[in-house]
Design a protein around this motif. Sequence first.
Motif, PDB file in Angstrom:
ATOM      1  N   UNK A 100       0.831  -1.204   0.000  1.00 39.44           N
ATOM      2  CA  UNK A 100       0.000   0.000   0.000  1.00 39.44           C
ATOM      3  C   UNK A 100       0.867   1.256   0.000  1.00 39.44           C
ATOM      4  N   UNK A 101       1.958   1.248   0.754  1.00 41.25           N
ATOM      5  CA  UNK A 101       2.856   2.401   0.775  1.00 41.25           C
ATOM      6  C   UNK A 101       3.417   2.683  -0.617  1.00 41.25           C
ATOM      7  N   UNK A 102       3.788   1.632  -1.330  1.00 41.59           N
ATOM      8  CA  UNK A 102       4.300   1.835  -2.687  1.00 41.59           C
ATOM      9  C   UNK A 102       3.224   2.414  -3.596  1.00 41.59           C
ATOM     10  N   UNK A 103       1.993   1.965  -3.419  1.00 39.84           N
ATOM     11  CA  UNK A 103       0.890   2.482  -4.235  1.00 39.84           C
ATOM     12  C   UNK A 103       0.598   3.945  -3.925  1.00 39.84           C
TER      13      UNK A 103
ATOM     14  N   UNK B  64       8.693  -7.394  -1.298  1.00 43.01           N
ATOM     15  CA  UNK B  64       7.725  -6.329  -1.579  1.00 43.01           C
ATOM     16  C   UNK B  64       8.356  -4.961  -1.367  1.00 43.01           C
ATOM     17  N   UNK B  65       9.233  -4.838  -0.356  1.00 41.42           N
ATOM     18  CA  UNK B  65       9.954  -3.570  -0.146  1.00 41.42           C
ATOM     19  C   UNK B  65      10.854  -3.263  -1.334  1.00 41.42           C
ATOM     20  N   UNK B  66      11.588  -4.267  -1.795  1.00 44.23           N
ATOM     21  CA  UNK B  66      12.498  -4.082  -2.933  1.00 44.23           C
ATOM     22  C   UNK B  66      11.718  -3.628  -4.164  1.00 44.23           C
ATOM     23  N   UNK B  67      10.623  -4.316  -4.456  1.00 43.86           N
ATOM     24  CA  UNK B  67       9.823  -3.964  -5.638  1.00 43.86           C
ATOM     25  C   UNK B  67       9.193  -2.584  -5.478  1.00 43.86           C
ATOM     26  N   UNK B  68       8.710  -2.290  -4.278  1.00 44.51           N
ATOM     27  CA  UNK B  68       8.094  -0.986  -4.043  1.00 44.51           C
ATOM     28  C   UNK B  68       9.085   0.157  -4.175  1.00 44.51           C
ATOM     29  N   UNK B  69      10.305  -0.041  -3.693  1.00 43.91           N
ATOM     30  CA  UNK B  69      11.319   1.009  -3.802  1.00 43.91           C
ATOM     31  C   UNK B  69      11.708   1.260  -5.252  1.00 43.91           C
ATOM     32  N   UNK B  70      11.742   0.206  -6.046  1.00 41.92           N
ATOM     33  CA  UNK B  70      11.995   0.414  -7.467  1.00 41.92           C
ATOM     34  C   UNK B  70      10.887   1.215  -8.125  1.00 41.92           C
ATOM     35  N   UNK B  71       9.644   0.930  -7.750  1.00 40.65           N
ATOM     36  CA  UNK B  71       8.514   1.656  -8.322  1.00 40.65           C
ATOM     37  C   UNK B  71       8.502   3.113  -7.881  1.00 40.65           C
ATOM     38  N   UNK B  72       8.939   3.387  -6.646  1.00 43.09           N
ATOM     39  CA  UNK B  72       8.921   4.754  -6.139  1.00 43.09           C
ATOM     40  C   UNK B  72      10.005   5.610  -6.782  1.00 43.09           C
ATOM     41  N   UNK B  73      11.116   5.001  -7.161  1.00 44.66           N
ATOM     42  CA  UNK B  73      12.173   5.741  -7.852  1.00 44.66           C
ATOM     43  C   UNK B  73      12.929   6.727  -6.979  1.00 44.66           C
ATOM     44  N   UNK B  74      13.038   6.438  -5.688  1.00 47.55           N
ATOM     45  CA  UNK B  74      13.715   7.334  -4.751  1.00 47.55           C
ATOM     46  C   UNK B  74      15.165   6.871  -4.583  1.00 47.55           C
ATOM     47  N   UNK B  75      16.124   7.736  -4.937  1.00 49.02           N
ATOM     48  CA  UNK B  75      17.534   7.362  -4.901  1.00 49.02           C
ATOM     49  C   UNK B  75      18.036   7.059  -3.487  1.00 49.02           C
ATOM     50  N   UNK B  76      17.322   7.472  -2.475  1.00 44.20           N
ATOM     51  CA  UNK B  76      17.728   7.137  -1.108  1.00 44.20           C
ATOM     52  C   UNK B  76      17.717   5.636  -0.866  1.00 44.20           C
TER      53      UNK B  76
ATOM     54  N   UNK C  80      17.431 -10.748  -7.947  1.00 44.02           N
ATOM     55  CA  UNK C  80      16.887 -10.353  -9.251  1.00 44.02           C
ATOM     56  C   UNK C  80      16.019  -9.107  -9.126  1.00 44.02           C
ATOM     57  N   UNK C  81      15.154  -9.080  -8.124  1.00 43.66           N
ATOM     58  CA  UNK C  81      14.292  -7.915  -7.941  1.00 43.66           C
ATOM     59  C   UNK C  81      15.106  -6.686  -7.575  1.00 43.66           C
ATOM     60  N   UNK C  82      16.171  -6.868  -6.787  1.00 47.56           N
ATOM     61  CA  UNK C  82      17.022  -5.739  -6.423  1.00 47.56           C
ATOM     62  C   UNK C  82      17.707  -5.154  -7.650  1.00 47.56           C
ATOM     63  N   UNK C  83      18.222  -6.021  -8.509  1.00 45.67           N
ATOM     64  CA  UNK C  83      18.862  -5.543  -9.733  1.00 45.67           C
ATOM     65  C   UNK C  83      17.869  -4.780 -10.601  1.00 45.67           C
ATOM     66  N   UNK C  84      16.653  -5.302 -10.694  1.00 46.26           N
ATOM     67  CA  UNK C  84      15.636  -4.625 -11.502  1.00 46.26           C
ATOM     68  C   UNK C  84      15.272  -3.271 -10.907  1.00 46.26           C
ATOM     69  N   UNK C  85      15.155  -3.196  -9.579  1.00 46.69           N
ATOM     70  CA  UNK C  85      14.815  -1.918  -8.948  1.00 46.69           C
ATOM     71  C   UNK C  85      15.966  -0.926  -9.077  1.00 46.69           C
ATOM     72  N   UNK C  86      17.191  -1.393  -8.917  1.00 42.08           N
ATOM     73  CA  UNK C  86      18.338  -0.497  -9.107  1.00 42.08           C
ATOM     74  C   UNK C  86      18.380   0.034 -10.536  1.00 42.08           C
TER      75      UNK C  86
END
Length: 226
Positions: free
Chosen positions: A126-129, A159-171, A187-193
């Motif tokens: 929900x936070x990512x959304x 879910x945190x990793x995927x959400x952070x990629x969607x948010x696009x926050x460099x922090x 794999x998800x971390x690489x995709x989010x990075x």
Amino acid sequence: MEDEFHELTDRVRAELRSPQDLVAYERLLGLARKNTAAGREELARILTAVERPLWAREIAAFILGCAGDKRAFETLVLLLNYREPVRCATAAHALGKLGDPRTARAAAALATNPLRTAYALHPVRLLAELRAPQSAPALIATLERLLTPHNPYWRVALACVEGLGALGDKRAVPALRAAAAHPRLAAASAASLARLGVHEDPPGVASGGPAAGGARGQGGSAGPAT
């Protein structure tokens, strides 16, 4: 709302235990179909009435939340933190539609509470959304806490990793780099990075590594390693 509402009502129908339950259930569906101000008032009274079954309050809160009626907020947050994931998912959907500024704060509090990690999956999503100011800090804090060996809540971390990629926050870059060391998250971390514009070298092919050394050695004679 239609598909989610049908899923909710189909599930609740299986929970009914008496003819009186069925009458109350049909009454709720009628209020949903009418969608009138008077009907919403009746739904709001259900949220605070004593001895109402959980399924009745869940339906009432879902209808009101999807309609943007902030009287549903407290009940939906309660359900977001419930022990049954299917109820958490229903509440998260309605909270995403509600548009209440308190929602992100509540979801962040649930996601970052180490005593409620088992129920944090839907607050994290929900936070990512919501993309609220609280979203990225809460997801980073939750992810960092879960990056321990053999942590059983890897799905929450994912879910945190995927959400952070969607948010696009460099922090999020340091936490995502740390997550890349965990096989279930790599794999998800690489995709989010990559979504953040950070491209990591795969292991073993960094400049000066064994692969690079092998490339420099091509065309020359190499003796056995000593």
